[in-house]
Design an enzyme around this catalytic site. Structure first.
Site, short mmCIF file in Angstrom:
data_model
loop_
_atom_site.label_atom_id
_atom_site.label_comp_id
_atom_site.label_asym_id
_atom_site.label_seq_id
_atom_site.Cartn_x
_atom_site.Cartn_y
_atom_site.Cartn_z
N ARG A 1 0.83 -1.21 0.00
CA ARG A 1 0.00 0.00 0.00
C ARG A 1 0.86 1.26 0.00
NH1 ARG A 1 -1.83 1.33 5.99
NH2 ARG A 1 -0.51 -0.07 7.17
N GLU B 1 -19.22 3.98 0.04
CA GLU B 1 -18.43 3.40 -1.04
C GLU B 1 -19.21 3.28 -2.33
OE1 GLU B 1 -18.96 2.09 1.99
OE2 GLU B 1 -17.03 2.49 2.96
N PHE C 1 -14.37 -3.43 1.62
CA PHE C 1 -15.45 -2.45 1.44
C PHE C 1 -15.65 -2.07 -0.03
CE2 PHE C 1 -13.88 -1.36 5.87
CZ PHE C 1 -14.74 -2.27 6.46
N ASP D 1 -7.57 -7.26 12.97
CA ASP D 1 -8.93 -6.73 12.82
C ASP D 1 -9.96 -7.85 12.70
OD1 ASP D 1 -8.55 -4.04 13.09
OD2 ASP D 1 -8.50 -3.59 10.94
#
Ligand SMILES: Cc1ncc(C[n+]2csc(CCOP(=O)(O)OP(=O)(O)O)c2C)c(N)n1
Lengths: 271, 319
Positions: free
Chosen positions: B11, B58, B83, B116
């Site tokens: 990323r 989104e 998402f 997460d």
């Protein structure tokens, strides 16, 4: 282009005939919501919308996003009247290889600015066009037509909030408030309530209009074009199936084509 | 250009690429309240006038991107991989169907994302985006290749989906050595004739570790960074099938429809060859440290080398 009221009235009549002819020839399609929207679309294309007949993809044209993409017969009828689509194009509606797809599709039809068919997306797309226009320093306007049933989609309200946040003053939304959706009347499916109040609570400038009174429609379109403080919504009160007595306010003609016999009756009424 | 000093996650490479492509005025960036995570924040801080914040919405973001693309922009829209999936139909109908050049980046993909837990661990994204006509699907293995592949997207035309990873991985590329890194072409990182291991994303590093373990046992493997899942580098797969006669895929993704699925489809229809898949079985992830989790779901160098041995013995049984 600035057509007179008489010219607009005549053009709307011709479009109505084409809407019933097209759907009859295809044996399917959505006449009801095309007939409710047609006066609004004729008034927009005939007065305010900036576009080029000989160059439909002109970059700096105003955009017209038919979010309720099932009203494609109305779109094709208007583009035919404007000289962008031929009679043979519109009469091939929904047939294999036709540039007039079942739902409006920018990939297939020059002059169509959006690929519809899935409700709830056009306002977001229009917002993207509006933000891009501002980035380019262009004054072009972005018009979006949504169905009243369509406003049940949550994404419509995501877009309403975002348009306000980004102060998309060049975004102009017309809600075709015909009170009917696919299965039946809106108040039976899921009442959407005071749509004007909802848009104004999201920070939009809103006016209501009788969507079949062409003089008022032209007036409200001019107002919307010139109102540049906030995003603008026009709630147009309309009659689904308007202009063909047996289709008017009749949920059955949301997504059903007229038979040959019904076509004959409709064309008589529209003569 | 010299390599950034520290080791990074893919990323980070995406974020750096956005800065490098900013010189093209058509490039715009869209965010959905995760810019700090996807690294689009780097672009935002330099080019706020070309960054559009859409909030936690989104579906709207995808169509705003489509509208901008239809007006001549080249939008890069990012959020967590999982998402983007919420807006699958928007991507399918609103972006891909009209063929608009919108580049979607889903960060924090895969089990590797870690603590997460399962709600964030997208393990099906590569499969679902691969099914969309005309959509390019990319999953780079390190920050340098993520940066380069993102830059290549600008001139590509159609829509794309790129998955990046949250956590650091070992660098496999350097700026001086990138001629072979091209969208649509697998990068051969190691050569060997006994078995071919095709990996993507965080599994590339593990595949190389597996290859060196295998080499210690006298098994020589080819390792490919299969960063582009679609269009698949079929020619390379054919060559490897010819050369090695057996293959392994390795991905931080469910074993249905992703890299393994794509390779299996190609091989079974064109060139039946023993293939073993390393990936997530039919289950969701869970919370945990990345290493513990990867171990728990079998995404390890040992998992890959065992699969390689199975593939080799299937080949030997046939011949
Ligand atoms: C997302 C989505 N859900 C369902 C449909 C099927 N559908 C097509 S038209 C329609 C009703 C639309 O009602 P409204 O927006 O009021 O349009 P109008 O009455 O003006 O034709 C539905 C449910 C669709 N096209 N898209």
């Amino acid at each position: 282009m600035r057509l007179s009221l008489d010219e607009l009235t005549e053009m709307a009549r011709k479009c109505r005939k084409d809407i019933v002819r097209m759907t009859n020839a295809a044996g399917s399609g959505h006449p009801g919501g095309s007939l409710s929207a047609i006066d609004l679309m004729v008034a927009l294309y005939g007065t305010n919308l900036s576009f080029r007949v000989d160059e439909p993809e002109w970059e700096d044209r105003d955009r017209f996003i038919l979010s309720k993409g099932h009203a494609s017969p109305a779109m094709y009828a208007v583009l035919h009247q404007m000289g962008i689509l031929a009679e043979s194009d519109i009469m091939s509606f929904r047939k294999l290889g036709s540039i007039c797809q079942g739902h409006v599709d920018m990939r297939w039809t020059a002059g169509v600015d959006f690929s519809g068919g899935s409700l709830g997306m056009g306002m977001s797309f229009g917002l993207g066009c509006a933000i891009a226009a501002k980035m380019d320093g262009s004054n072009r306007l972005v018009w979006v037509m949504v169905g009243d049933g369509e406003t049940q989609e949550g994404q419509v309200w995501e877009a309403a909030m975002a348009a306000s946040h980004h102060n998309a003053t060049n975004l102009k939304v017309i809600i075709d408030r015909n009170g009917i959706q696919n299965d039946s009347f809106i108040d039976a499916q899921m009442e959407i309530g005071d749509i004007a109040a909802k848009f104004s609570s999201f920070g939009w400038d809103v006016k209501e209009v009788d969507g079949h009174d062409l003089a008022s429609v032209v007036g409200v379109i001019d107002w919307a074009a010139n109102t540049q403080e906030r995003p603008v919504a026009i709630v147009a009160n309309t009659i689904k199936g308007k202009g063909v007595s047996f289709m008017e306010n009749n949920p059955a003609f949301h997504g059903k084509a007229p038979t040959d016999e019904e076509l004959g009756l409709a064309l008589e009424e529209l003569a | 250009m010299s390599a950034p000093p520290e080791s990074c996650a893919s990323r980070d490479g995406y974020g750096r690429a956005l800065l490098r492509i900013a010189e093209d005025p058509r490039v715009v960036v869209l965010e959905a309240d995760l810019g700090k995570s996807t690294k689009s924040c780097l672009f935002r801080s330099e080019y706020p006038e070309r960054t559009v914040s859409l909030g936690i919405a989104e579906q709207n973001m995808m169509l705003v991107a489509a509208g901008m693309a239809s007006s001549g922009k080249i939008p890069f829209a990012s959020t967590f991989a999982i998402f983007t999936e919420r807006a699958f139909e928007q991507i399918r109908n609103g972006i891909a169907r009209p063929g608009l050049p919108v580049h979607i980046c889903g960060s924090h993909g895969g089990i590797h994302t870690g603590s997460d837990g399962s709600s964030a661990q997208a393990i099906e994204d590569l499969a679902i985006y691969r099914t969309i006509p005309g959509m390019t699907v990319i999953h780079p293995c390190d920050d340098i290749s993520a940066e380069e592949l993102t830059i290549q997207l600008v001139e590509m035309g159609g829509p794309s989906y790129m998955r990046t990873a949250r956590n650091k991985t070992m660098r496999q590329y350097d700026y001086e050595n990138m001629e072979h890194l091209r969208i649509g072409r697998g990068s051969v990182l190691r050569e060997g004739s006994d078995v071919a291991i095709l990996a993507c994303g965080v599994m590339v590093e593990m595949a190389l570790n597996a290859a060196s373990d295998l080499s210690d046992e006298g098994i020589e493997s080819t390792v490919v960074d299969m960063h582009t899942i679609k269009p698949l580098d079929n020619q390379l797969i054919d060559r490897l099938s010819e050369r090695c006669g057996c293959l392994v895929t390795a991905e931080d993704h469910i074993t249905f429809g992703g890299l393994g699925g794509a390779v299996a489809e190609w091989l079974s229809l064109n060139r039946p060859t023993p293939l073993e898949m390393v990936g997530v079985a039919d289950r969701f992830g869970e919370s945990g440290g990345t290493d513990d989790l990867m171990e728990a779901v079998g995404l390890t160098p040992t998992g890959i080398s065992n699969a390689a041995k199975r593939s080799i013995s299937r080949r030997n049984a046939v011949s």
